[in-house]
Design an enzyme around this catalytic site. Structure first.
Site, PDB file in Angstrom:
ATOM      1  CG  ASN A 169      -1.134  -1.829  -2.093  1.00 51.19           C
ATOM      2  OD1 ASN A 169      -1.421  -3.011  -2.066  1.00 51.19           O
ATOM      3  ND2 ASN A 169      -0.716  -1.235  -3.057  1.00 51.19           N
ATOM      4  CE1 TYR A 170      -6.418   0.978  -4.443  1.00 51.42           C
ATOM      5  CE2 TYR A 170      -4.171  -0.156  -4.841  1.00 51.42           C
ATOM      6  CZ  TYR A 170      -4.718   0.814  -4.876  1.00 51.42           C
ATOM      7  OH  TYR A 170      -4.602   2.030  -5.349  1.00 51.42           O
ATOM      8  CB  THR A 195      -1.615  -9.653   8.819  1.00 55.72           C
ATOM      9  OG1 THR A 195      -1.790 -11.077   8.813  1.00 55.72           O
ATOM     10  CG2 THR A 195      -1.661  -9.143  10.676  1.00 55.72           C
ATOM     11  CG  ASP A 230       5.118 -22.238   1.994  1.00 53.71           C
ATOM     12  OD1 ASP A 230       5.225 -20.920   1.814  1.00 53.71           O
ATOM     13  OD2 ASP A 230       6.521 -22.437   2.611  1.00 53.71           O
ATOM     14  N   GLY A 246       4.468  -8.941  -2.442  1.00 49.00           N
ATOM     15  CA  GLY A 246       5.732  -8.262  -2.898  1.00 49.00           C
ATOM     16  C   GLY A 246       6.518  -9.832  -3.400  1.00 49.00           C
ATOM     17  CG  ASP A 247      10.545 -10.245  -2.680  1.00 45.10           C
ATOM     18  OD1 ASP A 247      10.292  -9.429  -3.888  1.00 45.10           O
ATOM     19  OD2 ASP A 247      12.124  -9.576  -1.876  1.00 45.10           O
ATOM     20  CB  THR A 248       5.510 -13.410  -0.962  1.00 41.32           C
ATOM     21  OG1 THR A 248       5.712 -12.204   0.607  1.00 41.32           O
ATOM     22  CG2 THR A 248       4.706 -14.818  -0.329  1.00 41.32           C
ATOM     23  CD  GLU A 264      -0.968  -5.943  -9.139  1.00 39.04           C
ATOM     24  OE1 GLU A 264      -1.482  -6.392  -9.038  1.00 39.04           O
ATOM     25  OE2 GLU A 264      -0.608  -5.339  -9.010  1.00 39.04           O
ATOM     26  CB  CYS A 298       2.688  -3.067  -7.521  1.00 41.53           C
ATOM     27  SG  CYS A 298       0.889  -2.625  -8.402  1.00 41.53           S
ATOM     28  CB  THR A 299       0.379   0.959 -10.719  1.00 39.61           C
ATOM     29  OG1 THR A 299       0.575   2.046  -9.729  1.00 39.61           O
ATOM     30  CG2 THR A 299       0.383   0.097 -11.597  1.00 39.61           C
TER      31      THR A 299
HETATM   32  O1  G3H Z   1      -0.047  -1.778  -6.242  1.00 37.25           O
HETATM   33  C1  G3H Z   1      -0.777  -2.351  -6.804  1.00 37.25           C
HETATM   34  C2  G3H Z   1      -2.116  -1.905  -7.508  1.00 37.25           C
HETATM   35  O2  G3H Z   1      -2.723  -2.870  -8.827  1.00 37.25           O
HETATM   36  C3  G3H Z   1      -1.592  -0.685  -7.965  1.00 37.25           C
HETATM   37  O3  G3H Z   1      -3.280   0.009  -8.732  1.00 37.25           O
HETATM   38  O4  G3H Z   1      -2.777   1.835 -10.193  1.00 37.25           O
HETATM   39  O5  G3H Z   1      -4.908   1.580  -8.922  1.00 37.25           O
HETATM   40  O6  G3H Z   1      -2.638   2.164  -7.560  1.00 37.25           O
HETATM   41  P1  G3H Z   1      -3.925   1.304  -9.283  1.00 37.25           P
END
Ligand code: G3H
Length: 496
Positions: A169-170, A195, A230, A246-248, A264, A298-299
């Site tokens: 996502n980032y 990926t 791994d 995530g869970d990984t 994180e 995640c936030t």
């Molecule tokens: O997806 C997890 C990121 O650390 C969230 O960052 O709060 O800037 O979107 P953000």
């Protein structure tokens, strides 16, 4: 297919090369990994499928490069980081274009991610020269029974090779949030991008290449998790792992060796809304927090815990805002864009169907086309529904009505996650007391959860993570304290 303005030197035929020892290279495997465009659901790019042998070579070279880098003056390290930051901003458009195609990030947000990354790199350079330029001086007679004949000097030294694994996502911002602190602190970096997002990350790495960092100091390895995942995280050459995902991450933390970990992971960020809250403010933040980048943060606000007496008013206001959201391709800057993969969309749908079967109230009709899921608010969600606890990572937001604040706090603390949470109230005393009771790494008062600004500490409890991020914390985490003790003659020694 390369986008317009992309760095062509990274491509050979139609496969992006990986980065090792200051050069873009083809893998000896002769194989590639396809990146599927979440919007078209067709292959968009290909990257090298690197081998374990190639990972071994990267580690050897990284180790040698790090030794020299650790002796490079801090101001020089900072100068190169500043140069990389400028290059990142100069190339924001081609990098953002990759983000649009690989992870369906709305075009405007994709550009923001790259600019934010440049800012982060610059700030990190500035912060690094300050905090790494200072050490401590301790005298021994402050400890019981000791004379003043030992002088202890401490400084911060690098760890060695930092393995950086950012999430889809980032792929740029959460890569540089690991790379920049590692480099300023004198470490070398091996980057394994996700990926989806790998090509944006390779473009970002090219900015560091153009900035003139020494050969071998930064490497970027692409490939299949089953082949090199791994192998990388358990590699004896690695001295620190910084992972976001995530869970990984839980699996990595169980398998990794005796190296510092910065993790994180997920979040089920709760938004507690009290009776005295500014409902317009709360509704605006629920929408922004719950649905920006289609909830794939995640936030993101992942559960709304609202007092029954104001729940109708809140739900109505949120519904009105959701009705105005645009849904469609990232190129058109729609508010809601396709989620990253078909399996994510299927997972989200599973949570929605579970809530439907158990009697949640649908505030909108559930609609999905391919990976595109229309924003959905679900009212009257109860604790027996999966959505009350699981993280959809999609544009689906559950509302749980509560009758006491304690009920809200209890729900928040009963989660496996403990990343962030937020409270809406006009009573600052109450807000502080609730914040104190919420077992999360951060609590936001009267705003949605968020990681930034990027120098703020950022951390999760329980399954949400290990360690604390934010620029200063990351620099410290990627260093170790070194002491040198000067032993003076005993007090009976005379100078004259
Ligand atoms: O997806 C997890 C990121 O650390 C969230 O960052 O709060 O800037 O979107 P953000």
């Amino acid at each position: 297919m390369a986008g317009s303005g992309a760095f062509v030197e990274l491509l050979e035929e139609d496969v992006y090369k990986y980065y090792f020892d200051g050069e873009w290279r083809k893998s000896a495997s002769g194989k590639s990994v396809s990146i599927i465009n979440p919007t078209t659901r067709k292959p968009q790019y290909k990257v090298q499928a690197c081998t374990q042998e190639e990972v071994n070579k990267i580690m050897e070279t990284s180790k040698v490069a790090q030794k020299a880098w650790a002796k490079t003056p801090l101001w020089k390290r900072a100068e190169l980081l500043h140069r990389a930051a400028v290059l990142l901003k100069e190339h924001k458009n081609p990098i953002a274009e990759c983000l649009v195609k690989e992870i369906a990030k709305p075009a405007k947000d994709a550009v923001t991610e790259v600019v934010r990354s440049g800012d982060l790199v610059s700030y990190c350079a500035e912060e690094g020269v300050r905090i790494l330029g200072e050490g401590k001086f301790l005298v021994s007679d402050s400890f019981p029974g000791n004379d003043r004949n030992k002088l202890c000097l401490t400084s911060k030294i690098p760890l060695g090779i930092v393995l950086a694994i950012p999430p889809f996502n980032y792929p740029v911002n959460l890569a540089v949030s690991k790379i920049a602190p590692a480099l300023i602190a004198g470490n070398s970096v091996v980057l394994k991008p996700p990926t989806q997002g790998a090509v944006a990350a390779l473009h970002m790495v090219h900015c560091f290449h153009l900035a003139g960092f020494p050969k071998g100091l930064i490497s970027c390895v692409t490939g299949k998790g089953s082949e090199i995942g791994d192998f990388l995280t358990m590699h004896p050459g690695v001295n620190c792992i910084s992972f976001t995902g995530g869970d990984t991450g839980i699996a990595i933390s169980k398998k990794a060796g005796m190296v510092p970990l910065q993790m994180e992971l997920g979040g089920k960020d709760a938004c507690i809304i009290l009776e005295d809250a500014d409902i317009d403010l709360a509704a605006a933040n629920v929408v922004k927090g719950g649905f920006s980048y289609s909830g794939q943060r995640c936030t993101a606000v992942k559960v709304v815990l609202v007092m029954e007496s104001v729940a109708d008013a809140l739900v109505e206001k949120v519904k009105a805002k959701v009705a105005k959201m645009t849904v469609g391709p990232p190129e058109e800057n729609c508010d809601i864009t396709p989620v990253v993969t078909e399996s994510s969309a299927n997972y989200i749908e599973g949570l929605v169907m579970d809530a439907k079967q158990k009697g949640a109230t649908f505030c909108q009709e559930y609609k999905r086309e391919g990976n595109l899921i229309w924003p959905l608010l679900l009212d009257h969600v109860r604790p027996d529904m999966r959505l009350a606890w699981e993280e959809p990572f999609g544009p689906v937001l559950p509302v749980i009505r509560i009758t006491t604040v304690e009920e809200g706090i209890h729900h928040c603390n009963a989660s496996n996650f403990g990343l962030q949470g937020c409270i809406f109230t006009r009573d600052i005393n109450k807000a502080m007391m609730i914040s104190d009771a919420m077992e999360t790494g951060t609590v936001q008062i009267n705003s949605a959860p968020a990681r930034g600004p990027d120098h703020f500490p950022f951390q999760g409890l329980r399954d949400s993570g290990i360690g604390s991020q934010g620029i200063t914390n990351s620099i410290s985490m990627m260093t170790k304290v070194k002491s040198t003790v000067i032993n003076l003659p005993t007090p009976s020694y005379t100078m004259g």
